[in-house]
Design a protein around this motif. Structure first.
Motif, mmCIF file in Angstrom:
data_model
loop_
_atom_site.group_PDB
_atom_site.id
_atom_site.type_symbol
_atom_site.label_atom_id
_atom_site.label_comp_id
_atom_site.label_asym_id
_atom_site.label_seq_id
_atom_site.Cartn_x
_atom_site.Cartn_y
_atom_site.Cartn_z
ATOM 1 N N PRO A 36 0.793 -1.074 0.157
ATOM 2 C CA PRO A 36 -0.134 -0.017 -0.030
ATOM 3 C C PRO A 36 0.883 1.323 0.339
ATOM 4 C CG PRO A 36 -0.002 -0.655 2.370
ATOM 5 C CD PRO A 36 1.120 -1.741 1.470
ATOM 6 N N TYR A 37 0.350 2.208 -0.708
ATOM 7 C CA TYR A 37 0.966 3.679 -0.623
ATOM 8 C C TYR A 37 0.078 4.693 -0.114
ATOM 9 C CZ TYR A 37 3.705 7.242 -3.069
ATOM 10 O OH TYR A 37 4.855 8.242 -3.319
ATOM 11 N N VAL A 38 0.069 4.965 1.209
ATOM 12 C CA VAL A 38 -0.945 5.589 1.817
ATOM 13 C C VAL A 38 -0.679 7.267 1.783
ATOM 14 C CG1 VAL A 38 -2.327 5.966 3.882
ATOM 15 C CG2 VAL A 38 -1.425 3.672 3.250
ATOM 16 N N VAL A 39 -1.462 7.785 1.261
ATOM 17 C CA VAL A 39 -1.322 9.538 1.061
ATOM 18 C C VAL A 39 -2.489 9.984 1.876
ATOM 19 C CG1 VAL A 39 -1.158 11.612 -0.345
ATOM 20 C CG2 VAL A 39 -0.264 9.151 -1.081
ATOM 21 N N MET A 40 -2.102 10.752 3.284
ATOM 22 C CA MET A 40 -2.810 11.325 4.137
ATOM 23 C C MET A 40 -3.171 12.879 3.255
ATOM 24 S SD MET A 40 -3.584 9.420 6.257
ATOM 25 C CE MET A 40 -4.784 10.099 7.225
ATOM 26 N N ALA A 41 -4.352 13.497 3.626
ATOM 27 C CA ALA A 41 -4.609 15.045 3.161
ATOM 28 C C ALA A 41 -3.413 15.921 3.767
ATOM 29 C CB ALA A 41 -6.169 15.284 3.708
#
Length: 490
Positions: free
Chosen positions: A267-272
């Protein structure tokens, strides 16, 4: 576009093509050969010896014969051989890059990166060879002295994949040599030239005959049959989960030490709250290296929903700058996939997602590419339905598959909804959030606010069905050592 040059032709013609057994290159039984194909144009780069079951057995005999003497070789001597190999690899890094780009199709910038990365394993384990330690204790009961001693595990069988022709072998060969083990290697049939060249380098560095054998073969079964020989004491494998688990089951019949680096679904998780420029820049290093054919490449891009469009716009802007072409063309920044079989695998995943309703952007190859090359365009997919195969299948290609979430909890649930756990990537400017994600994601390795993850000085490996054991770091040499307890009266 340039696919070959006089320099490359001369280099390929100079490479060893025989089986490396007992310090020499040999023809295969019956003179059998296999073709090494250039994925950039479909041409035959070279014909190499294709080992039989008897050839594999001959290679095993050679490392078994050398094991006792090599185990007794002083650690400093083993260290100096590894250090010399590192120096030769650095000196010949451009030749190595050309070889890898020719047989794998990967663009030269990425191959140069692997040449440097792979060489570093020999420097790291040259230093670790002289750091193998034991322990001396008194029993708490006061009636014994306890000595903890580490010894080489013994002859090793290693199987390496095609996507990192140098580094995957270096991560296994260097610690085995450092620990005092002998090792026989089966390189992938798509990319054997680099491993045969590495064998030549190690011989030049002073590695004694029999410590290393390299046996390419067109029949994986002929090589894996070695695991039925009780003289083998360890299996190390990098490749698919299905094959790795089958080999581990076979190895269990003789209680072999086993280390496996298997499939991923990172997974490649990008938060706001992430720096979206940093997150978009990192896609280049994390996903596009080797045209996406990397086990730790992100498979599932999970982006907080209110920044998805902005993030994708930044990613597309960066991906538009890539130049596709033959791997050895200096102008190329990404090359073909490893073969037509890999192109078809990626195409099926993308087509399945689109048919089910996913939105596709980019996805076009330029004119003028070699007709027989195994090229696939950089593709972005979004709005992907939950039932699409691409969510659960490792892509191994230049495809950015994007889904959205709204909370940290949801991001973790999606990230962990997989039987795999090799690598993960997290982007957030909030330290607490970044650590919550990094600690909560079920993976053996997590990169925070960066796209480059691997380091020879760090342990590499996964959890769940992504394998067991670690390569690199202080832990890497331990995979090739047995712990012995010696008890003495006090």
């Amino acid at each position: 576009m340039t696919t070959t040059s006089p320099q490359l032709t001369e280099l390929i013609d100079s490479l060893p093509t025989g089986l490396f057994i007992d310090g020499q290159f040999h023809d295969a039984e019956g003179g059998k050969t296999l073709d090494v194909i250039n994925p950039s144009d479909g041409s035959v780069l070279a014909k190499i010896a294709a080992g039989s079951a008897a050839d594999a057995r001959r290679g095993l005999d050679s490392i078994v014969k050398a094991q006792k003497k090599w185990a007794k070789t002083p650690a400093r001597e083993r260290s100096e051989i590894l250090r010399k190999a590192f120096e030769i690899l650095v000196e010949r890094s451009e030749a190595l890059a050309l070889i890898m780009s020719a047989e794998l199709g990967r663009a030269l910038p990425d191959s140069r990166g692997e040449a440097a990365y792979g060489a570093e394993f020999f420097r790291w384990f040259a230093e670790e060879a002289v750091r193998i330690s034991g322990d001396y204790r008194h029993s708490p009961s006061g009636n014994a002295r306890m000595i903890v001693h580490h010894q080489p595990v013994g002859p090793v069988v290693a199987i390496t994949p095609w996507n990192f022709p140098l580094a995957m072998g270096a991560r296994k060969i260097a610690p085995a040599i450092a620990a005092g083990c002998t090792i026989i290697v089966k390189p992938a049939s798509k990319t054997p030239l680099t491993m045969l060249y590495l064998a030549q380098v190690l011989k030049e560095a002073g590695l004694p005959d029999g410590v290393l054998a390299v046996v390419p073969t067109a029949s994986a079964r002929d090589f894996s049959a070695l695991l039925d020989d009780p003289r083998v004491r360890k299996l190390t494998f990098t490749g698919s989960t299905e094959v790795g688990q089958m080999l581990a089951a076979q190895a269990a019949q003789h209680s072999l030490n086993v280390s496996l680096e298997l499939g991923g679904n990172a997974p490649y998780v990008v938060m706001a709250d992430a720096d979206l420029d940093v997150a978009a820049d990192a896609v280049v290093a994390a996903k596009m290296r080797g045209a996406g054919q990397v086990c730790i490449a992100p498979n599932r891009f999970l982006v907080e929903e209110n920044v998805k469009d902005e993030f994708l716009a930044k990613v597309e802007e960066r991906l538009q700058k890539f130049v596709v072409g033959p791997g050895t063309d200096p102008k190329s920044t990404y090359g073909p996939l490893s073969g037509d079989d890999q192109v078809e695998t990626v195409r099926e995943l993308v087509d399945d997602a689109v048919v089910l309703g996913a939105t596709k952007s980019m996805g076009q190859l330029p004119d003028g590419l070699p007709a027989q090359g195994s090229y696939y365009p950089i593709t972005i997919l979004s709005d992907i339905p939950a039932e699409a195969k691409i969510h659960s299948t490792e892509i191994f290609g230049p495809v950015i598959a994007v889904s959205t979430f709204s909370t940290v909890k949801e991001a973790l649930e999606i990230a962990n909804d997989t039987p795999f756990g090799l690598a993960a990537y997290v982007f957030s400017e909030n330290l607490s959030t970044a650590l919550e994600l990094a600690e909560g994601i079920e993976a053996g390795m997590v990169a925070v606010n960066k796209g480059a993850l691997s380091d020879p000085a760090a342990p590499f490996g996964g959890v769940k069905e992504s394998g067991n054991g670690r390569e690199g770091g202080f832990e890497g040499i331990e995979e090739y050592l047995e712990t012995k307890f010696i008890s003495l009266p006090l």
